[in-house]
Design a protein around this motif. Structure first.
Motif, PDB file in Angstrom:
ATOM      1  N   LYS A  50       0.832  -1.199   0.000  1.00  0.00           N
ATOM      2  CA  LYS A  50       0.000   0.000   0.000  1.00  0.00           C
ATOM      3  C   LYS A  50       0.873   1.258   0.000  1.00  0.00           C
ATOM      4  CE  LYS A  50      -3.690   2.285   2.502  1.00  0.00           C
ATOM      5  NZ  LYS A  50      -4.487   2.357   3.701  1.00  0.00           N
ATOM      6  N   GLU A  51       1.960   1.224   0.739  1.00  0.00           N
ATOM      7  CA  GLU A  51       2.881   2.368   0.816  1.00  0.00           C
ATOM      8  C   GLU A  51       3.491   2.667  -0.545  1.00  0.00           C
ATOM      9  OE1 GLU A  51       6.992   3.743   0.786  1.00  0.00           O
ATOM     10  OE2 GLU A  51       6.548   1.616   0.900  1.00  0.00           O
ATOM     11  N   LEU A  52       3.844   1.631  -1.307  1.00  0.00           N
ATOM     12  CA  LEU A  52       4.424   1.805  -2.640  1.00  0.00           C
ATOM     13  C   LEU A  52       3.399   2.403  -3.595  1.00  0.00           C
ATOM     14  CD1 LEU A  52       6.771   1.419  -4.626  1.00  0.00           C
ATOM     15  CD2 LEU A  52       5.934  -0.912  -5.010  1.00  0.00           C
ATOM     16  N   VAL A  53       2.162   1.930  -3.533  1.00  0.00           N
ATOM     17  CA  VAL A  53       1.103   2.454  -4.396  1.00  0.00           C
ATOM     18  C   VAL A  53       0.849   3.926  -4.078  1.00  0.00           C
ATOM     19  CG1 VAL A  53      -1.338   2.258  -5.023  1.00  0.00           C
ATOM     20  CG2 VAL A  53       0.031   0.195  -4.731  1.00  0.00           C
ATOM     21  N   GLU A  54       0.790   4.269  -2.790  1.00  0.00           N
ATOM     22  CA  GLU A  54       0.566   5.665  -2.403  1.00  0.00           C
ATOM     23  C   GLU A  54       1.713   6.559  -2.862  1.00  0.00           C
ATOM     24  OE1 GLU A  54      -0.054   5.482   1.816  1.00  0.00           O
ATOM     25  OE2 GLU A  54      -2.106   4.713   1.588  1.00  0.00           O
ATOM     26  N   LYS A  55       2.933   6.069  -2.725  1.00  0.00           N
ATOM     27  CA  LYS A  55       4.106   6.825  -3.168  1.00  0.00           C
ATOM     28  C   LYS A  55       4.053   7.039  -4.682  1.00  0.00           C
ATOM     29  CE  LYS A  55       8.875   6.957  -1.895  1.00  0.00           C
ATOM     30  NZ  LYS A  55       9.965   6.262  -1.251  1.00  0.00           N
ATOM     31  N   TYR A  56       3.729   5.977  -5.415  1.00  0.00           N
ATOM     32  CA  TYR A  56       3.621   6.059  -6.868  1.00  0.00           C
ATOM     33  C   TYR A  56       2.539   7.062  -7.273  1.00  0.00           C
ATOM     34  CZ  TYR A  56       2.169   4.896 -11.572  1.00  0.00           C
ATOM     35  OH  TYR A  56       1.796   4.981 -12.882  1.00  0.00           O
ATOM     36  N   GLY A  89       1.342   9.567  -5.592  1.00  0.00           N
ATOM     37  CA  GLY A  89       1.782  10.924  -5.268  1.00  0.00           C
ATOM     38  C   GLY A  89       2.770  11.463  -6.285  1.00  0.00           C
ATOM     39  N   LEU A  90       3.751  10.640  -6.664  1.00  0.00           N
ATOM     40  CA  LEU A  90       4.731  11.057  -7.666  1.00  0.00           C
ATOM     41  C   LEU A  90       4.070  11.292  -9.020  1.00  0.00           C
ATOM     42  CD1 LEU A  90       7.719   8.698  -6.781  1.00  0.00           C
ATOM     43  CD2 LEU A  90       7.620  11.173  -6.460  1.00  0.00           C
ATOM     44  N   LYS A  91       3.109  10.441  -9.369  1.00  0.00           N
ATOM     45  CA  LYS A  91       2.398  10.584 -10.638  1.00  0.00           C
ATOM     46  C   LYS A  91       1.589  11.878 -10.661  1.00  0.00           C
ATOM     47  CE  LYS A  91      -1.364   8.243 -11.750  1.00  0.00           C
ATOM     48  NZ  LYS A  91      -2.324   7.192 -12.101  1.00  0.00           N
ATOM     49  N   ALA A  92       0.918  12.188  -9.559  1.00  0.00           N
ATOM     50  CA  ALA A  92       0.115  13.411  -9.487  1.00  0.00           C
ATOM     51  C   ALA A  92       0.990  14.656  -9.641  1.00  0.00           C
ATOM     52  CB  ALA A  92      -0.668  13.464  -8.170  1.00  0.00           C
ATOM     53  N   VAL A  93       2.133  14.670  -8.960  1.00  0.00           N
ATOM     54  CA  VAL A  93       3.050  15.810  -9.061  1.00  0.00           C
ATOM     55  C   VAL A  93       3.605  15.911 -10.476  1.00  0.00           C
ATOM     56  CG1 VAL A  93       5.271  16.729  -8.269  1.00  0.00           C
ATOM     57  CG2 VAL A  93       3.626  15.866  -6.612  1.00  0.00           C
ATOM     58  N   PHE A  94       3.918  14.768 -11.104  1.00  0.00           N
ATOM     59  CA  PHE A  94       4.431  14.771 -12.472  1.00  0.00           C
ATOM     60  C   PHE A  94       3.416  15.392 -13.421  1.00  0.00           C
ATOM     61  CE2 PHE A  94       4.681  12.641 -16.621  1.00  0.00           C
ATOM     62  CZ  PHE A  94       5.934  13.053 -17.011  1.00  0.00           C
ATOM     63  N   LEU A 142      10.896  22.924 -13.791  1.00  0.00           N
ATOM     64  CA  LEU A 142       9.546  22.525 -14.155  1.00  0.00           C
ATOM     65  C   LEU A 142       8.687  22.450 -12.888  1.00  0.00           C
ATOM     66  CD1 LEU A 142       8.230  21.556 -16.864  1.00  0.00           C
ATOM     67  CD2 LEU A 142       8.729  19.234 -16.138  1.00  0.00           C
ATOM     68  N   PRO A 143       8.363  23.599 -12.298  1.00  0.00           N
ATOM     69  CA  PRO A 143       7.621  23.587 -11.022  1.00  0.00           C
ATOM     70  C   PRO A 143       6.223  22.974 -11.178  1.00  0.00           C
ATOM     71  CG  PRO A 143       7.745  25.800 -11.896  1.00  0.00           C
ATOM     72  CD  PRO A 143       8.571  24.948 -12.788  1.00  0.00           C
ATOM     73  N   HIS A 144       5.720  22.372 -10.101  1.00  0.00           N
ATOM     74  CA  HIS A 144       4.390  21.778 -10.153  1.00  0.00           C
ATOM     75  C   HIS A 144       3.307  22.723  -9.631  1.00  0.00           C
ATOM     76  CE1 HIS A 144       5.681  20.765  -6.061  1.00  0.00           C
ATOM     77  NE2 HIS A 144       4.413  20.582  -5.760  1.00  0.00           N
ATOM     78  N   GLU A 145       3.722  23.850  -9.121  1.00  0.00           N
ATOM     79  CA  GLU A 145       2.761  24.861  -8.659  1.00  0.00           C
ATOM     80  C   GLU A 145       2.959  26.133  -9.473  1.00  0.00           C
ATOM     81  OE1 GLU A 145       3.424  25.258  -4.512  1.00  0.00           O
ATOM     82  OE2 GLU A 145       2.635  23.285  -4.058  1.00  0.00           O
ATOM     83  N   GLY A 146       1.841  26.721  -9.861  1.00  0.00           N
ATOM     84  CA  GLY A 146       1.907  27.917 -10.704  1.00  0.00           C
ATOM     85  C   GLY A 146       2.231  29.110  -9.915  1.00  0.00           C
TER      86      GLY A 146
END
Length: 129
Positions: free
Chosen positions: A15-21, A23-28, A125-129
């Motif tokens: 579950k921790e790996l899925v959550e980490k993935y 989160g990284l995908k959302a930021v990407f 390449l910031p993820h926040e405008g």
């Protein structure tokens, strides 16, 4: 006897790996959307007054009005939604395989690399405008 790699049962990811993935995908994706918006905002004033920009705008408007283009967009959208469960299953299988087979060996190095590259990405390449 034939062996199909996809027919075998893959380990389930932690579950921790899925959550980490996730989160990284959302930021990407936020980084990509932010970069697209900034690029579009920078190019729009340049293209608005130019003949090339006006022609491109007219061509896109004409294309979007054509029934074949509308149908193609609907078909592609339908295929994407139909493929979503299969893609999600494949993603979970890959995460499970990574977590079971590779993470014990390269997980720490990959985590360190991601942590070290975040400040560079935040600048370029910031993820926040």
């Amino acid at each position: 006897m034939s062996v199909c790699v996809w027919a075998q049962e893959w380990p389930q990811p932690d579950k921790e790996l899925v959550e980490k993935y996730e989160g990284l995908k959302a930021v990407f994706f936020k980084r990509i959307v932010n970069a697209w918006e900034k690029t579009k905002a920078a190019l729009q004033p340049t293209l608005e007054g130019s003949p090339t920009g006006d022609q491109a705008k007219q061509i896109l408007e004409e294309l979007s009005k054509r029934p074949r283009v509308e149908s193609a967009i609907k078909i592609i959208g339908g295929l994407a939604s139909d493929m979503e469960p299969m893609v999600d299953k494949a993603r979970m299988a890959l995460l499970g395989a990574y977590g079971h087979y590779l993470r014990p060996h390269i997980g720490e190095y990959l985590d360190r690399a991601i942590t070290n590259i975040k400040p560079v990405l935040d600048t370029v390449l910031p993820h926040e405008g």
